[in-house]
Design a protein around this motif. Structure first.
Motif, PDB file in Angstrom:
ATOM      1  N   ALA A  19     -17.553  99.907  81.683  1.00 56.35           N
ATOM      2  CA  ALA A  19     -17.151  99.579  83.054  1.00 56.35           C
ATOM      3  C   ALA A  19     -15.704 100.014  83.227  1.00 56.35           C
ATOM      4  CB  ALA A  19     -17.294  98.090  83.329  1.00 56.35           C
ATOM      5  N   LYS A  20     -15.417 100.673  84.323  1.00 55.66           N
ATOM      6  CA  LYS A  20     -14.047 101.073  84.625  1.00 55.66           C
ATOM      7  C   LYS A  20     -13.283  99.872  85.172  1.00 55.66           C
ATOM      8  CE  LYS A  20     -14.897 105.915  85.580  1.00 55.66           C
ATOM      9  NZ  LYS A  20     -14.753 107.019  86.521  1.00 55.66           N
ATOM     10  N   VAL A  21     -11.976  99.862  84.906  1.00 46.73           N
ATOM     11  CA  VAL A  21     -11.116  98.817  85.466  1.00 46.73           C
ATOM     12  C   VAL A  21     -10.906  99.134  86.941  1.00 46.73           C
ATOM     13  CG1 VAL A  21      -8.846  97.735  85.380  1.00 46.73           C
ATOM     14  CG2 VAL A  21      -9.978  98.420  83.258  1.00 46.73           C
ATOM     15  N   LYS A  22     -11.332  98.209  87.800  1.00 47.34           N
ATOM     16  CA  LYS A  22     -11.212  98.391  89.242  1.00 47.34           C
ATOM     17  C   LYS A  22      -9.821  98.008  89.727  1.00 47.34           C
ATOM     18  CE  LYS A  22     -14.116  95.887  91.500  1.00 47.34           C
ATOM     19  NZ  LYS A  22     -15.181  95.268  92.282  1.00 47.34           N
ATOM     20  N   ASP A  23      -9.268  96.958  89.125  1.00 46.53           N
ATOM     21  CA  ASP A  23      -7.957  96.448  89.539  1.00 46.53           C
ATOM     22  C   ASP A  23      -7.172  96.054  88.296  1.00 46.53           C
ATOM     23  OD1 ASP A  23      -5.767  94.984  90.468  1.00 46.53           O
ATOM     24  OD2 ASP A  23      -6.909  94.002  92.047  1.00 46.53           O
ATOM     25  N   LEU A  29     -13.417  94.458  86.997  1.00 45.55           N
ATOM     26  CA  LEU A  29     -14.154  95.643  86.572  1.00 45.55           C
ATOM     27  C   LEU A  29     -15.130  96.111  87.635  1.00 45.55           C
ATOM     28  CD1 LEU A  29     -15.119  94.551  82.940  1.00 45.55           C
ATOM     29  CD2 LEU A  29     -13.199  95.992  83.636  1.00 45.55           C
ATOM     30  N   ASP A  30     -15.406  97.422  87.619  1.00 44.85           N
ATOM     31  CA  ASP A  30     -16.514  97.966  88.398  1.00 44.85           C
ATOM     32  C   ASP A  30     -17.813  97.545  87.720  1.00 44.85           C
ATOM     33  OD1 ASP A  30     -15.242  99.296  90.516  1.00 44.85           O
ATOM     34  OD2 ASP A  30     -14.921 101.109  89.326  1.00 44.85           O
TER      35      ASP A  30
END
Length: 103
Positions: A19-23, A29-30
């Motif tokens: 999962a990519k870090v969204k914030d 996470l995304d």
């Protein structure tokens, strides 16, 4: 990546997700994305992320047996991943419960 699904070496997993870090400020996470599974279920390996690869070093497999393999999964320039883990080399002998550091 991989790991134990219960407190027994018979409960090893080969499942890989990311999962990519969204914030970055909150750590949000995304959505999780499924990656290609490891070649076999294992735990206790070291993982190193580089700009081009996820690298898995050694690990504990069923048996119990330790792995000497160094595996890598390509990370493409657009942030997507390759379709399969590749063998990139070998340790002098099998190892598990190890740590990897990129410097």
């Amino acid at each position: 990546l991989g790991g134990l699904t219960a407190s027994s070496t018979t409960a090893l997993s080969g499942v890989c997700v990311t999962a990519k870090v969204k914030d970055a400020a909150t750590g949000a996470l995304d959505a999780w994305t499924v990656l290609p599974p490891l070649p076999q279920p294992m735990a206790g390996f070291a993982v190193i992320a580089t700009p081009s690869f996820l690298v898995v070093i050694g690990g504990q497999m069923a048996g119990p047996k330790t792995s000497a393999d160094i595996l890598r999964l390509p990370i493409r320039a657009d942030g997507t991943f390759g379709s399969a883990w590749e063998k990139a080399g070998s340790l002098p002998a099998g190892r598990s419960s190890i740590v990897g550091v990129r410097y």
